[in-house]
Design an enzyme around this catalytic site. Sequence first.
Site, mmCIF file in Angstrom:
data_model
loop_
_atom_site.group_PDB
_atom_site.id
_atom_site.type_symbol
_atom_site.label_atom_id
_atom_site.label_comp_id
_atom_site.label_asym_id
_atom_site.label_seq_id
_atom_site.Cartn_x
_atom_site.Cartn_y
_atom_site.Cartn_z
ATOM 1 N N GLU A 152 -5.574 -8.302 -0.249
ATOM 2 C CA GLU A 152 -6.297 -7.962 0.995
ATOM 3 C C GLU A 152 -7.753 -7.747 0.618
ATOM 4 O OE1 GLU A 152 -4.758 -5.025 3.715
ATOM 5 O OE2 GLU A 152 -2.687 -5.521 3.161
ATOM 6 N N GLU A 209 0.812 -1.223 0.000
ATOM 7 C CA GLU A 209 0.000 0.000 0.000
ATOM 8 C C GLU A 209 0.848 1.278 0.000
ATOM 9 O OE1 GLU A 209 -3.051 -0.137 3.060
ATOM 10 O OE2 GLU A 209 -4.132 -1.691 1.970
HETATM 11 O O1 AHR Z 1 -5.237 -5.734 7.040
HETATM 12 C C1 AHR Z 1 -5.099 -4.602 7.851
HETATM 13 C C2 AHR Z 1 -4.348 -3.472 7.159
HETATM 14 O O2 AHR Z 1 -5.136 -3.006 6.106
HETATM 15 C C3 AHR Z 1 -3.038 -3.824 6.502
HETATM 16 O O3 AHR Z 1 -1.971 -3.777 7.372
HETATM 17 C C4 AHR Z 1 -2.910 -2.755 5.455
HETATM 18 O O4 AHR Z 1 -2.158 -3.188 4.351
HETATM 19 C C5 AHR Z 1 -4.332 -2.398 5.104
HETATM 20 O O5 AHR Z 1 -4.539 -1.046 5.106
#
Ligand code: AHR
Length: 500
Positions: free
Chosen positions: A292, A173
């Site tokens: 994610e 990210e």
């Molecule tokens: O999954 C929780 C968080 O969400 C992770 O650390 C990050 O990559 C995202 O913003």
Amino acid sequence: MLTAHLTLDPAFRVAPVHRRTFGTFVEHLGRCVYTGIYEPTHPTADQDGFRQDVLDLTRQLGATSVRYPGGNFVSGYRWEDGTGPRERRPTRLDLAWHSTETNEFGLDEFMAWCRKAGVEPMMAVNLGTRGIESALDLLEYCNIEAGTHLSDLRVANGAKEPHAVRMWCLGNEMDGPWQIGHKSAREYGRLAAETGRAMRMLDPGLELVACGSSGSSMPTFGAWEATVLEETYDVVDFISCHAYYEEHDGDLASFLASAMDMDHFIDSVVATADSVGARLKSKKKINISFDEWNVWYLSRYQNAEPMTGWPVAPPLLEDHYHLADAVTLGGLLISLLRHSDRVTSACLAQLVNVIAPIMTEPGGRAWKQTTFHPFAQAAAYAKGDVLRVETTSPVHETSRFGEVTALDAVATHDGEFTTVFAVNRSVDQPLTLTADLRSLGALRLEEVTTLSGPDPYARNTADTPDAVAPRANSDARLTDGKLEITLPAVSWNVIRLSRQ
Ligand code: AHR
């Protein structure tokens, strides 16, 4: 009563089911690692300190790959801290989650845990505070058999065999201002390209993931992907997508239709990647690592008081999921499967305690959240090829997505078994579904289950771990290749058929 129809045909093939679609994620965050997968004093802990109850549930979940060690955590992490004799490992501040990291659990422990869980490790390198050199060091430590400084160090640390990690995320990210070492798309794209190029010099067989946007609502969404891929197109195999969904202001109808957003997100990133490829006159296709995704009640945390102190493994992001969350998550799985031609890897974020399907009590029980079930069923039964389904369905109006169909469905087919995964997104009306399966030949109903209930906000707890779980749906009838079944309002349904 609503009625819907679907037609299935083995010719409607989208792509093979990719086993990596059922990946998850373990980050050094809250209680995911400590008192999650690792708790040496737990009654079920093995000689490595791994909780057997969590390992059992991980296997039941059907997780295929696990991303590690972050997430936001990775952007400040020194991987070496988590290697070697424990008594010499440094304690550090984890700036991402305002916690103290003891480094008791690190790289070699994670790889040992993956072997026991039967999952493929997927690593992320730190491109926040670090860069090419530390990524190369980590890769040498992991993948070179022996005979170099860092591979010999791994052997000396007790890991004789190389960890042989194939899939690597180039940072995490990096478009997010919250990220340690946050960069512009051009800065990140250049660093990712050079890091990836160097990593391939060391191990040409790697599969590399460039960071896409941390969400489709980011102001830089689209432009970020285009710029990053301009720099990295020849080097990487994947661009990442991240998406989290929650119910806003009691708008259950929109929430249940979150897959509409995921569909659009995936289509947009594919279009962006292909347009860069076209401009570069490349025949290569960049796939999506949806590394994610989940339901996450993020807005609750955004309004929380800032953390004081630097606790070790505090309870963070411990969302307690209900039935509607599980049905929504089922819809997201349908979206991922439907896009299997381009989404070839995905990670449910995360595995234990932190926005997770598995919850644990420190020193105590481990149990399944509602969201465990659609994931476990899809991981177990999605086999062979993904089949697009042709549907007709009643529609209803939602404030976020306009008109949405009550029925959302996808199917898989492996010659022997055909499985239909279907959600009824209506908040209050059952849906009678008829399906024409004649083109699949003579079939019999193997098993039909439904995850539903009178209260869409019902939850599981450690005391009532099976309150919300799939139950046999005896309502289904199959006659001459025509199926009829009633899908309750707010439900996730799995219809398994086998060849007669
Ligand atoms: O999954 C929780 C968080 O969400 C992770 O650390 C990050 O990559 C995202 O913003």
